[in-house]
Design an enzyme around this catalytic site. Structure first.
Site, PDB file in Angstrom:
ATOM      1  N   ASP A   1       0.855  -1.177   0.000  1.00  8.44           N
ATOM      2  CA  ASP A   1       0.000   0.000   0.000  1.00  8.44           C
ATOM      3  C   ASP A   1       0.897   1.233   0.000  1.00  8.44           C
ATOM      4  OD1 ASP A   1      -2.447   1.426   0.195  1.00  8.44           O
ATOM      5  OD2 ASP A   1      -2.102   1.689   2.337  1.00  8.44           O
TER       6      ASP A   1
ATOM      7  N   GLU B   1      -3.825  21.532   6.367  1.00  9.04           N
ATOM      8  CA  GLU B   1      -3.506  22.765   7.083  1.00  9.04           C
ATOM      9  C   GLU B   1      -2.173  22.638   7.819  1.00  9.04           C
ATOM     10  OE1 GLU B   1      -6.790  23.916   9.553  1.00  9.04           O
ATOM     11  OE2 GLU B   1      -7.806  24.879   7.876  1.00  9.04           O
TER      12      GLU B   1
ATOM     13  N   LYS C   1      -8.425  30.370   1.288  1.00  9.23           N
ATOM     14  CA  LYS C   1      -7.753  29.244   0.639  1.00  9.23           C
ATOM     15  C   LYS C   1      -8.795  28.211   0.241  1.00  9.23           C
ATOM     16  CE  LYS C   1      -6.656  25.920   4.347  1.00  9.23           C
ATOM     17  NZ  LYS C   1      -7.243  26.511   5.539  1.00  9.23           N
TER      18      LYS C   1
ATOM     19  N   ARG D   1      -6.383   3.439  -7.530  1.00  8.62           N
ATOM     20  CA  ARG D   1      -7.824   3.297  -7.238  1.00  8.62           C
ATOM     21  C   ARG D   1      -8.165   1.839  -6.897  1.00  8.62           C
ATOM     22  NH1 ARG D   1      -8.863   8.191  -5.683  1.00  8.62           N
ATOM     23  NH2 ARG D   1      -9.130   9.752  -7.307  1.00  8.62           N
TER      24      ARG D   1
ATOM     25  N   LYS E   1      -6.647  -6.127  -5.211  1.00 13.61           N
ATOM     26  CA  LYS E   1      -5.410  -6.568  -4.568  1.00 13.61           C
ATOM     27  C   LYS E   1      -5.337  -8.088  -4.517  1.00 13.61           C
ATOM     28  CE  LYS E   1      -4.988  -2.324  -1.904  1.00 13.61           C
ATOM     29  NZ  LYS E   1      -4.847  -1.683  -0.590  1.00 13.61           N
TER      30      LYS E   1
ATOM     31  N   ASN F   1      -9.047  -1.959   4.218  1.00 11.73           N
ATOM     32  CA  ASN F   1      -9.176  -2.397   2.831  1.00 11.73           C
ATOM     33  C   ASN F   1      -8.003  -3.273   2.397  1.00 11.73           C
ATOM     34  OD1 ASN F   1      -7.482  -0.129   3.029  1.00 11.73           O
ATOM     35  ND2 ASN F   1      -7.744   0.365   0.885  1.00 11.73           N
TER      36      ASN F   1
END
Length: 1006
Positions: free
Chosen positions: A341, A439, A495, A663, A669, A691
């Site tokens: 991953d 941020e 922003k 994606r 996988k 996942n």
């Protein structure tokens, strides 16, 4: 494996429609709870009893019996048990008792180590989210997360881990990191409004929060609607039950085959013994058959393997890798492909600002990519486009003293239009962030520029926050109003997404000047720069500002629309999730070791490809344009939709499987792992999210993250990284290879000894006494002593041998396994030489020095057969002389094998290197085991009764010269053999650069 356990609990009634589609009031009615007071403690206790704990199945206490069962049901252990039974049947109680002791000891050692690993994992799971705040009986209390029930009102704020799936009914600036479920590193902004679409993807159900996800910003309240296995994380856990069980590791398979093969060989050899003795099965023949049976089976093998693996587990725990299953570490050393991953595994899972672009100033480069650390500099390296003539500008370091006006405003907007805080830890020097990752990245950027919020709110600026308009998911922007007390002027900083920010701008900042924003004139250049940054895998934010002169009262009356109007566009900031500093070097080590790395991620293809290029999974020459033009021999980057659309046959026809799949879904996988398995590859899967869990279990070796990983991922894995560092995986590979290599060394040592014993005993069948019975060159207890006392300690020393410096230059061992042709031939060769020399000494003592008389009944007594009264043909003195020389010859044979085996342990440290290249004392355990072995054998020759009645031998004298000569001759044969291997066999290690060539050979231009 006991992963899923059943609970005696009923199910809470299903809602009339999915919870995310129901209005809040209907959810309260369905769950029968109160919006203000929550459940009463009595109601909560009743529901807990009815519906069970809020935990995933398999999260209970470690099952002692399950761990013990896995240790007992082991092929080699079963073979030892059968050998023990045979020994007792033939009334060889000493050998049977010793074998029983070995079997029990092996089982207990394996059980202890695996049970400790399971208990460690249990502790890790319970660290994930220990308590949750809930409202019960009009009181705010903290309860264990496992005690949450449906209908509980749960509260959460920044930094909390959500304890259950919940329908939101109150939020303030709430954003949740759902990467564990979706793979996306960007937090999701939440709302309370219901969603009409029943089939909305999880990532778009913004009125829900899900168990095990993390709050990154704001706060909220929700109604617990699903707990335990009914949560979204629980549903994924259920899919693990239908995923096929991982096959046994190569070591397990080889040990099973070896055990049954040796047991079968023992039966064959026993038949040979009975046949040679014409099926006259008496005590003498039985002793000979038992001797061969004991010689065949390396009794110390299970103990040595288990201890070696256990020591490896402890070593890996010190290096931040917790091995859940004892055999996984060896299996990792056989890995040919790693499917990893991206988020949090190859990358830091920390957003970092790396580029900025300002109209008129051009591009700025921001150095320093170590997470939240503000160490780094900013360089201006763009093109000045304020005039019609483009002027190239050399890289210029930016400081507060030479900072241009527009860039100063950009930094101010980044720092002040921002609720995140970065801090340096009190107990250590590490920086950490509190707040939204994006941020946080802007806040780090402001620190590097020398104008963090702490500076801007102090002299001489003295900015003060007056109004905050939180980020709106529909508007895709955030703004703040600040007052600069030194001038009493107000500034609005904005922003957000580029399109949203541009829509609020009427002007654009060019250096110190402002100009009207002409979208037709400025748009192409802006979007060109935007595409450049996006192609590097960045998330691009736009910033704007304006200065206004208003009274405090007027400002406080402003609406968001008023505040965000008539803005001046400042520029773009590119933010991305950087790779871990160790990732590139770790991947290069993998390539050098013949291991291919694949990135399987939920991110956008452009982002994934950019990171893959940076860390070396993709070649630097790769680009979508070149790939589309067919410049590469294989499609290296695919989306999950493209890969899933291929049939298995089409996937198998690909010359090379993709290096990056973006994606990705869990099914994608698993399909990738299946494709690699069909290519006879041995696959490791790394990941931290829910996942990743099905593929973690499907892979040959599943490696989960301990800090940021989900409970489901940890349960599905074989190894857990406690530092979440990809580089630790490479160290685990090296450790796995070291263990594999060491197992091969001590198996070679043990089976060489067994082979020599078999050669000695088989040829020894030809020594027939006057009664027609074969004379045993070695007694059963001599063989047992050799296998357990002489061979096992040096084998354990070989098991803890340090890794060679070139351990990561060997190719993966998945195909050849332990028993390569070289190792098999080594065993046979060493066994023949060893058996031949020991038999030669036996023959010299009996025939060359002795009278050649083999006597009668010399297998059991040093005095031979008792003479019958008045039997003139029986000479007791002659029988005693004959049996004494047999006993001395047997002692010589025993000593020859003992001392050759002890010295041979040093030969086995390397398959090909000569013995004089090995340091004598660098492996202290091996040194002392050999030294003690040399001394331990001596008492067996000279202690009365022990020598004659137990070991069936007598003290030796001149025979020591024969033994020393045999050891020297054996070493000569070994070194000649190794010299021939070094000269004529292919080198064991990968040739310099071969790993990289193998990885990128298909990526060159045709």
């Amino acid at each position: 494996m006991g992963f899923f356990k059943k609970k005696n609990s009923s199910m809470f009634p299903d809602p009339p429609a999915p919870y995310h589609t129901l209005p809040v009031n209907q959810v309260f009615i369905h769950t029968k709870t109160d919006i203000d007071d929550g459940l009463t403690p009595q109601e909560a206790a009743q529901r807990l009893g009815l519906y069970g704990f809020n935990e995933l199945s398999g999260q209970g206490n470690v099952s002692v019996f399950a761990v013990l069962y896995r240790q007992i049901v082991n092929a080699l252990t079963l073979v030892l048990v059968i050998a023990m039974v045979i020994s007792f049947v033939f009334k060889d109680y000493v050998e049977g008792a010793v074998i029983a002791f070995v079997a029990v000891t092996n089982t207990l050692i394996g059980f202890t180590q695996e049970y400790r690993a399971e208990k460690t994992m249990e502790s890790l799971r319970r660290m994930a989210s220990p308590t949750t705040r809930v409202i019960r009986g009009d009181s705010l209390i903290s309860v264990p997360t496992r005690d949450i029930v449906i209908g509980d009102i749960i509260l959460f704020e920044e930094g909390d881990v959500i304890g259950a799936d919940a329908r939101l009914f109150e939020v303030f600036n709430l954003e949740v990191d759902e990467a564990l479920l979706t793979g996306e590193s960007i937090p999701v902004a939440k709302s309370v409004d219901e969603i009409e679409d029943h089939d909305k993807p999880l990532g778009d159900r913004i009125d829900m929060v899900f168990s095990s996800t993390t709050v990154t910003k704001g706060r909220g309240k929700g109604i617990a609607v699903n707990t335990g296995m009914k949560t979204e994380i629980g549903k994924i856990a259920k899919t693990l039950a239908s995923t096929s069980v991982v096959t046994r590791t190569p070591l397990q398979k080889k040990m099973d085959i070896l055990a049954y093969a040796l047991f079968g060989l023992a039966i064959i050899l026993a038949i040979i013994v009975f046949s040679v003795n014409k099926w006259v099965v008496n005590n003498e023949v039985a002793i000979y058959a038992i001797s061969l049976g004991i010689a065949v089976i390396p009794e110390g093998l299970v103990a040595v393997i288990t201890l070696t693996m256990a020591l490896g587990v402890r070593q890996m725990a010190k290096n931040y890798a917790i091995v859940r299953k004892l055999n996984a570490l060896e299996a990792l050393g056989s890995v040919t492909n790693i499917c990893s991953d991206k988020t949090g595994t190859l990358t830091q899972s920390k957003m970092i600002a790396t580029d900025a672009w300002l109209p008129g100033d051009g591009l700025y480069r921001i150095s320093g990519r170590n997470g939240f650390s503000p160490e780094g500099k900013i360089y201006r390296c763009g093109i000045n486009v304020t005039s019609e003539i483009e002027v190239e500008v050399e890289d210029e370091e930016v400081t507060p003293d030479n900072m241009r006006y527009a860039f100063t405003r950009l930094v101010q907007a980044s720092a002040l239009c921002n609720m995140a805080v970065i801090k340096k830890g009190k107990g250590n020097d590490e920086w950490h962030a509190i707040g939204d990752p994006t941020e946080s990245a802007l806040q780090v950027f402001a620190h590097k520029a020398g104008l963090p919020k702490s500076v801007l709110t102090a002299e001489p600026f003295k900015f003060e926050l007056v109004q905050e308009y939180a980020f709106d998911t529909e508007l895709k922007r955030m703004s703040v109003v600040c007052k600069e007390k030194s001038t009493d002027a107000y500034y609005v900083f904005l922003k957000g997404a580029t399109e949203s920010v541009l829509n609020q701008c009427t002007k654009i900042q060019f250096g110190e000047n402002e100009a009207n924003l002409d979208r037709e004139k400025f748009g192409p250049e802006l979007y060109n720069e935007l595409e450049k940054l996006a192609s590097k895998g960045m998330r691009v934010l736009s910033l704007a500002y304006r200065r206004v002169i208003k009274t405090d009262i007027e400002i406080l009356k402003w609406t968001r629309e008023k505040a965000d109007a008539d803005m001046i566009f400042l520029g773009l900031v590119g933010i991305y999730d950087p790779p871990r500093p160790e990732s590139k070097a770790a991947i290069q080590r993998c390539f050098g070791a013949g291991i291919e790395v694949h990135m399987l991620t939920g991110d956008h293809p452009t982002t994934a490809a950019a990171i893959a290029k940076e860390i070396g999974i993709l070649p630097l020459l790769w680009s979508p344009e070149l790939e589309n033009e067919g410049k590469f021999n294989s499609q290296l980057v695919m989306t999950a939709a493209q890969f899933d659309a291929l049939s298995d046959e089409e996937v198998d026809n690909l010359r090379e499987l993709p290096k990056v799949i973006a994606r990705c879904s869990p099914d994608t996988k698993v399909k990738m792992i299946d494709a690699l398995h069909r290519r006879n590859k041995y696959v490791a899967m790394t990941g931290d999210g829910v996942n990743d869990s099905p593929s973690l279990k499907k892979a040959d070796v599943g490696i989960a993250m301990g800090l940021g990983g989900s409970d489901v991922a940890k349960q599905a894995s074989d190894i857990v990284l406690s530092d979440d560092n990809f580089a630790t995986i490479v160290n685990a590979v090296a450790e796995g290879r070291r263990i594999f290599s060491n197992i091969q060394k001590f198996i070679l040592h043990l089976l060489s000894g067994n082979s020599g014993e078999i050669v000695t005993l088989i040829i020894g069948l030809s020594f027939i006494d006057s009664d027609g019975i074969s004379v045993n060159p070695m007694s059963p207890l001599q063989i047992l002593f050799l296998n357990m006392i002489t061979s096992s300690p040096p084998a354990m020393g070989l098991g803890v041998e340090r890794a060679s410096s070139d351990i990561m230059r060997y190719p993966p061992r998945s195909k050849g396994g332990l028993f390569t042709w070289e190792v098999i031939i080594d065993m046979i060769y060493y066994g023949i030489v060893l058996g031949g020399l020991s038999l030669a000494n036996f023959v010299i003592v009996v025939y060359a020095i002795g009278n050649g008389n083999l006597g009668q009944n010399c297998n059991s007594s040093p005095f031979g057969q008792e003479c019958a009264p008045n039997d003139p043909t029986c000479d007791p003195i002659a029988l005693e002389i004959a049996c004494h020389q047999i006993y001395r010859a047997r002692g010589t044979t025993f000593a020859t094998i003992t001392y050759i085996l002890l010295i041979h342990a040093y030969n086995c440290r390397s398959l090909r290197d000569p013995i004089w290249t090995m340091k004598l004392y660098d492996n202290k355990i091996l040194f002392w085991s050999v030294f003690c072995g040399l001394l331990t054998a001596i008492p067996t020759f000279y202690i009365p009764e022990l020598n004659s009645k137990v070991f069936k031998q007598l003290g030796i004298g001149y025979e020591w010269g024969l033994i020393v000569g045999a050891v020297i001759i054996f070493e000569i044969f070994v070194e000649i053999y190794k010299f021939m291997k070094r000269r004529y066999l292919k080198p064991l290690e990968i040739v310099e650069g071969e790993g990289l060539k193998q990885q990128y050979s298909l990526n060159e231009y045709p």
